[in-house]
Scaffold this motif. Sequence first.
Motif, mmCIF file in Angstrom:
data_model
loop_
_atom_site.group_PDB
_atom_site.id
_atom_site.type_symbol
_atom_site.label_atom_id
_atom_site.label_comp_id
_atom_site.label_asym_id
_atom_site.label_seq_id
_atom_site.Cartn_x
_atom_site.Cartn_y
_atom_site.Cartn_z
ATOM 1 N N CYS A 28 -49.271 -31.389 112.629
ATOM 2 C CA CYS A 28 -50.733 -31.457 112.619
ATOM 3 C C CYS A 28 -51.251 -30.056 112.275
ATOM 4 N N VAL A 29 -51.985 -29.950 111.168
ATOM 5 C CA VAL A 29 -52.447 -28.650 110.677
ATOM 6 C C VAL A 29 -53.953 -28.509 110.864
ATOM 7 N N ASP A 30 -54.360 -27.335 111.328
ATOM 8 C CA ASP A 30 -55.799 -27.051 111.395
ATOM 9 C C ASP A 30 -55.974 -25.555 111.150
ATOM 10 N N ASN A 68 -50.933 -23.674 111.916
ATOM 11 C CA ASN A 68 -52.036 -23.295 111.024
ATOM 12 C C ASN A 68 -51.565 -23.262 109.572
ATOM 13 N N SER A 69 -50.261 -23.487 109.377
ATOM 14 C CA SER A 69 -49.690 -23.247 108.052
ATOM 15 C C SER A 69 -49.451 -24.528 107.244
ATOM 16 N N TYR A 70 -50.137 -24.604 106.115
ATOM 17 C CA TYR A 70 -49.898 -25.719 105.189
ATOM 18 C C TYR A 70 -48.479 -25.607 104.619
ATOM 19 N N GLY A 71 -48.062 -24.348 104.377
ATOM 20 C CA GLY A 71 -46.771 -24.095 103.751
ATOM 21 C C GLY A 71 -45.592 -24.558 104.606
ATOM 22 N N GLN A 72 -45.809 -24.561 105.947
ATOM 23 C CA GLN A 72 -44.703 -24.974 106.826
ATOM 24 C C GLN A 72 -44.648 -26.483 107.042
ATOM 25 N N ALA A 107 -52.779 -29.593 98.075
ATOM 26 C CA ALA A 107 -52.314 -29.690 96.675
ATOM 27 C C ALA A 107 -51.437 -28.496 96.307
ATOM 28 N N LYS A 108 -51.820 -27.314 96.784
ATOM 29 C CA LYS A 108 -51.071 -26.090 96.454
ATOM 30 C C LYS A 108 -49.672 -26.111 97.074
ATOM 31 N N ASN A 109 -49.475 -26.907 98.104
ATOM 32 C CA ASN A 109 -48.213 -26.884 98.849
ATOM 33 C C ASN A 109 -47.348 -28.134 98.691
#
Length: 434
Positions: A28-30, A68-72, A107-109
């Motif tokens: 869950c990202v925020d 907090n990380s989209y990349g993870q 989209a970037k990730n």
Amino acid sequence: MTITVIGAGYVGLVTASVFAELGNKVFCVDIDEVKIANLKKGIVPFYEPSLGEYISRNINEKRLFFTNSYGQSVPKSQIVFICVGTPPKENGEANLTYLFSAVEEAAKNLKGYTLITIKSTIPIGFEDDLEALVKKYAKTKYEFASSPEFLREGTAISDSLHPDRIIIGTNSKKAEKMLLELHAPLPGERIICDMRSAQLIKYASNSFLAAKISFANALATICERTGADVTKVVQGVGADKRIGHSYLYPGVGYGGSCLPKDVLAFIAQTRNFDYDFELLRAVDAINNGQVASLVNKVRQSLNLTEKQGKNLAGVEIAVLGLAFKPNTDDMRDAPSIKIINSFQDLGAKVTAYDPKANEAAKKILPDIKYSDDLYEAISNKDLMVIVTEWPEFAEIDLEKAKKLLKKPVIVDGRNIFDAKKVRALGFSYTGVGR
Ligand code: UGA
């Protein structure tokens, strides 16, 4: 499956917890760092029965992760759910800033085929803009789907585990299969459609519920003028299985972060498609009228006529209930805000009590007194006004209340009391539509 849920608000947290509970690995990202730090410790940012237990259990069982990380999270996921808020702008249209930035970051990730599924309530037709945005950044194959959410605050977990229907809005067979598989353990009718229809189902459902409530509120006004009893009228009307009993309870009007917003957004959007949704405009107008009606009842029950300058100066009012409905501390678009503002405009002094929402209300209504105890709140007041139907209010010791109040006057905006019983105890009692 491994999935990412973007947005740790109501819809996001419940969606993430339920999919984790069903055995998936869920991130869950925020972007809110404090919120995520608290969630990692199992601290939920709002009151929702049993959500905290679901979150803690799934964190402990290593199925639910907050970041907090989209990349993870996004690159590891087969499905990314977009669950960020789309709050209303001043003109009623939805503010899509959070939605666009969440979709852009996702989209970037993206890595490998990913299904981007929109759960946020988005205006009809905006899926094209979202697709264009993803196309700009994505370096991998992706597809879109829309799967709106129908959970209610206060019963969010059980609504999500026992849905009436699951909407799968997509033109892709692969996406359809993935979403059917993910939802396989859940009951409910499956409705497969295109994305636009899925979005329309969401707006139409909330608008229809709002229309039922406004219909009941209009009936209540007619009952007040004709001497009929609205509780009996809606019982009789709702007994017809084609109509049903739910959402036919009159009161101070619907509130919350969804019904008022979605009705206005639906009116605004259909206007863009050259349709004047007159029916919904009336639904909204009737809803707004419920506040004025309640304020009038207060004046009448204190024998103050409008000729006396619409004046409530010096009147001390105990308001019981602030949240837009019981079992939540949510104050968004709560009818209590407009009601209390009207009382204040007319010169009344307000003391409020809500079992859960006092703290949230202080930010929106800073100029009133708050009490942490129901009986203290009504002590020495000219009357008590019920705004939210918390179960503990129906259990109030009325003999004690009568002694504590300056005058035995109740204005019951939610019909929680038995009118005959309360009047027999010597109260002046005004409900809604009876
Ligand atoms: C509403 C919908 O019921 C959910 O299906 C939807 O998922 C959600 O919006 C959303 O779009 O996210 P919610 O806002 O939690 O859920 O609130 P409801 O329980 O539907 O109540 C809305 C308002 O209507 C409350 O102020 C309630 O007091 C009022 N109400 C409800 C009445 O005045 N009379 C009724 O008979 C029923």
